[in-house]
Design an enzyme around this catalytic site. Structure first.
Site, PDB file in Angstrom:
ATOM      1  CG  HIS A   1      -2.228  -0.937   0.835  1.00  0.00           C
ATOM      2  ND1 HIS A   1      -2.083  -2.205   1.404  1.00  0.00           N
ATOM      3  CD2 HIS A   1      -3.252  -0.931   0.213  1.00  0.00           C
ATOM      4  CE1 HIS A   1      -3.035  -2.878   0.947  1.00  0.00           C
ATOM      5  NE2 HIS A   1      -3.794  -2.148   0.337  1.00  0.00           N
TER       6      HIS A   1
ATOM      7  CB  CYS B   1      -2.373  -6.862  -0.251  1.00  0.00           C
ATOM      8  SG  CYS B   1      -4.151  -7.006  -0.644  1.00  0.00           S
TER       9      CYS B   1
END
Ligand code: GLN
Ligand code: ZN
Length: 757
Positions: A696, A728
């Site tokens: 992120h 992720c």
């Protein structure tokens, strides 16, 4: 009778804040241009709320990224690594939110976690032994003044002292209790400032009060508030709770010198019971959370009226309120032009909820509530039968038996069979599924939607993206490949669109974290799959490579948790319906030569009841079986992966193992790999890929950094069970940082392989 809301969506009706922030991050607009957009959003919403007749309008519910992060900046709880970069205040704030990599240094972002049982994420404040909590920020005061200048004396909203201290991570020896005096002094000061500015009410959000509380927690809470409330300086103080009931501290709250207590009558199963058993203190206002802040269905006025009538026996000062901040619902129905009125009339987004509050006030102050037109129209809406029910689906879920939830043979046997089949190297490398959703991908999807691009051309484009993605992964040297998920707008919306029973909105965005928003589908009817969804793309991707290509699906619990669920059937029933549909997809992928299938359950923990005592019965007992149902009849040599992220896994680690997947990848780097010890202690059986870097953030992890992480993993987990992958999916990343990051990842894995074989 007055009306209030706990907070309002801050992204703007058309996500103006998101787009402006992203432009600012790219250096395309200045800070003052970003500030200007933010101000326009705030003033628009203020006007709207004023016009709706809302009595207590919130301020400081606005945030450039997250309200908890704002509170950390307000209270001087910002790690020096961000403040010492020499950036502007706004940029230091974004550095803490997103990490910073540039001329001035290289720092990771703060950890991010899911906000209670929602899909909103907050930044975890870090408190060290040298943190000196005190009031240093000015944002709440500035926003109060801004509203005042625009004709409204608002109710400022600040995360409360107890919740703030409970959410923080303590990096040194000191703990919550060491910060009571300083925190209380800061909030005391805050009330004083608001009093000087002329505030009538101040709202302290204390959702942590709905969690299980120990005696020490209760002491901490009361100690804080006794100190804070010593000087209210003439300001009325509201302690606002949400997401559940306050069964552990109801009487303690009531005893405090508060002016208002906000309770949740939607998710708070025991709230009414607590009041009936203990009464409600006279002299305090009862902020009754009766309009659901989390779901999009029209309020059932008959029910709400009956709750309020009951409450009137205990309090003569009731304020009609939402159950939580409206942050969790989309802004307005007025942007939904395609959806037919027959659906829309059942919906209430944030704007419509303002209207509901106003109507409820009219109804409840009328001599005969049942006779009002608003009441009657609402009653008529609620008795209308819902189209879209499918008895065949209900029959299927009713016919499920225990063996449908058990995969054969056992994990251990499958592990052997699969090792022989795939012959993967030690520390196999893979990614979580999506590759950067670059501007061209989004543009193609928009063009398709607008009819400017034919389906054929769009598919051609996606094929090309997939082929490039496969080639790129081969070049990088990854072991298990993915097709990149370019055809998906979102991991839940995409499946929703392909399943029967869901309906969709066009612009109903909800903030998930920072500038990331999601557009949850709505569960309308019974759910089923009428045709294969992902088979074509997965099969095509597999045809381009000799390496295994993972089929990528979203799991039933996540699909449900990231949708707006129905309120007329149970979550369990809805989840099982979705599980049966995804199960068909799994079997179709297998039939079409896909040997590894990943079923993402990113949101598995999300709807876990906040109180431990409710976990099993209310959730885990059906959520885990629903996942097992999805894969229970694949062949032993088919490898099932799952993926989870951004939540606390430690306390449900046994249940995660019980999902009986063959491999699980999860986010770990933002929470400092603390999960590894938990895996070890629990003898975790499933093979694991704890994320080796944070996706992120735009920063590129070095090979050395990843090597260090792998080193930590090896110490705790048998090498035969370890996978190496990012945290992720990569969809929010740019290609510039993705390629070097993955190259470093592969290099680090190769080195580890070399050293460990
Ligand atoms: N497969 C999904 C992706 O890579 C998983 C995303 C998620 O965990 N939120 O995008
Ligand atoms: Zn994830």
């Amino acid at each position: 009778m007055k009306t209030s809301i706990i907070g309002y969506p801050r992204i703007g009706r058309l996500r103006e804040l998101k787009f402006a922030s992203e432009k600012y991050f790219r250096g395309e607009i200045t800070a003052s241009e970003l500030e200007q957009t933010a101000k326009e959003i705030r003033l628009y919403d203020l006007k709207l709320q004023k016009e709706s007749g809302l009595d207590l309008i919130p301020t400081n519910d606005f945030s450039f990224y997250d309200g908890v992060l704002d509170t950390a900046f307000l209270l001087n709880a910002v790690p020096e690594r961000y403040t010492s970069l020499g950036l502007s205040k706004l940029d230091a704030y974004f550095a803490a939110a997103r990490g910073y990599q540039g001329e001035r240094g290289d720092v990771k972002a703060l950890a991010m976690k899911k906000w209670y049982n929602t899909n909103y994420h907050y930044m975890v404040p870090e408190i060290s032994d040298s943190t000196a909590l005190r009031l240093v920020g000015t944002k709440p005061f500035e926003l109060f003044k801004e509203a005042l200048e625009n004709g409204a004396t608002t109710k400022p909203v600040v995360i409360g002292a107890y919740t703030f201290l409970k959410l923080a991570r303590y990096t040194g020896e000191k703990r919550t209790s060491d910060f009571v005096d300083d925190a209380a002094a800061a909030y005391y000061e805050l009330l004083k400032r608001f009093s000087e500015l002329g505030a009538e009410w101040v709202q302290f959000d204390e959702p942590s009060l709905v969690m299980d509380m120990t005696n020490d927690d209760i002491k901490l809470f009361t100690a804080l508030y006794e100190k804070i409330l010593v000087g209210k300086h003439g300001v009325k103080v509201l302690v606002q709770t949400y997401f559940g009931d306050v069964r552990d501290c109801y009487n303690d709250i009531c005893r405090l010198d508060l002016d208002g207590v906000g309770l949740d009558f939607t998710e708070g199963k025991k709230t009414l019971e607590l009041i009936k058993a203990n009464g409600f203190p006279s002299g305090k206002a009862l902020f009754a959370g009766v309009v659901n802040g989390k779901n999009i269905w029209r309020n059932d006025y008959a029910h709400t009226v009956s709750v309020i009538e009951e409450l009137k026996k205990y309090s003569d000062n009731i304020v009609l309120n939402t159950s939580c901040s409206l942050l969790h619902v989309p802004c307005t129905l007025s942007n939904e032009v395609k959806l037919s009125e027959s659906y829309k009339k059942h919906f209430a987004f944030a704007e419509e909820k303002l209207e509901e509050l106003a109507q409820l006030r009219n109804i409840l102050t009328a001599p005969a509530p049942e006779d009002t037109t608003e009441y009657q129209l609402n009653a008529a809406l609620h008795i209308e039968p819902r189209i879209g029910s499918d008895p065949a689906v209900r029959e299927k879920t009713a016919a499920l038996v225990d063996s449908d939830f058990i995969r054969q043979p056992s994990f251990e046997e499958r592990e052997k069979i699969q090792k022989a089949r795939f012959e993967l190297p030690l520390f196999p490398t893979t990614t979580i599924g999506s590759f950067p959703q670059t501007a061209d991908v989004k543009a193609a999807r928009t063009a398709l939607r607008k009819g400017e691009l034919s389906t054929e051309d769009y598919e051609q484009f996606i094929s090309k993206k997939i082929a490039d993605c496969v080639a790129l992964q081969e070049e990088i040297g990854l072991d298990v490949l993915v097709h990149g998920e370019f055809e998906r707008n979102d991991m839940v919306e995409y499946f929703g669109e392909c399943l029967d029973g869901f309906i969709f909105t066009e612009k109903a965005w909800v903030q998930s974290y920072g500038t990331r928003c999601v557009k949850p589908p709505v569960v309308w009817g019974d759910i089923s799959r009428s045709k294969p969804i992902t088979v074509k793309w997965s099969k095509y991707a597999q045809s381009l490579t000799n390496k295994p290509m993972k089929g990528m699906l979203t799991g039933p619990v996540t699909i449900l948790n990231w949708s707006f669920p129905r309120e007329d059937i149970s979550l369990k029933e809805s989840t099982l319906q979705i599980a049966l549909a995804i199960r068909e997809e799994v079997l179709d992928l297998e039939k079409n030569g896909i040997s590894i299938i990943q079923v993402d359950e990113a949101a598995l923990r999300e709807k876990l009841p906040l109180r431990k005592s409710d976990w099993k019965e209310d959730y885990l007992d059906w959520a885990i079986p629903a996942f097992r149902l999805v894969h229970s009849s694949v062949r032993p040599e088919t490898q099932i992966h799952t993926h989870m992220c951004y939540s606390e896994f430690a306390d449900i680690i046994k249940e995660i193992d019980d999902m009986d997947a063959d491999v699980i990848t999860f986010e770990a780097s933002r929470s400092d790999l603390t999960i590894l010890d938990v895996l070890k202690e629990n003898n975790f059986r499933t093979e694991v890929g704890p994320g080796v870097y944070d996706i992120h953030s735009p920063r590129v992890p070095s090979k050395e950094e990843i090597t260090e992480v792998i080193g930590k993993m090896i110490k705790r987990i048998p090498v035969s069970k370890l996978w190496v992958n990012p945290d992720c999916g990569l969809k929010t990343r740019g290609i510039e940082e993705t390629v070097p990051s993955l190259k470093n990842l592969v290099e680090a894995a190769k080195e580890a392989r070399h050293e460990n074989s």
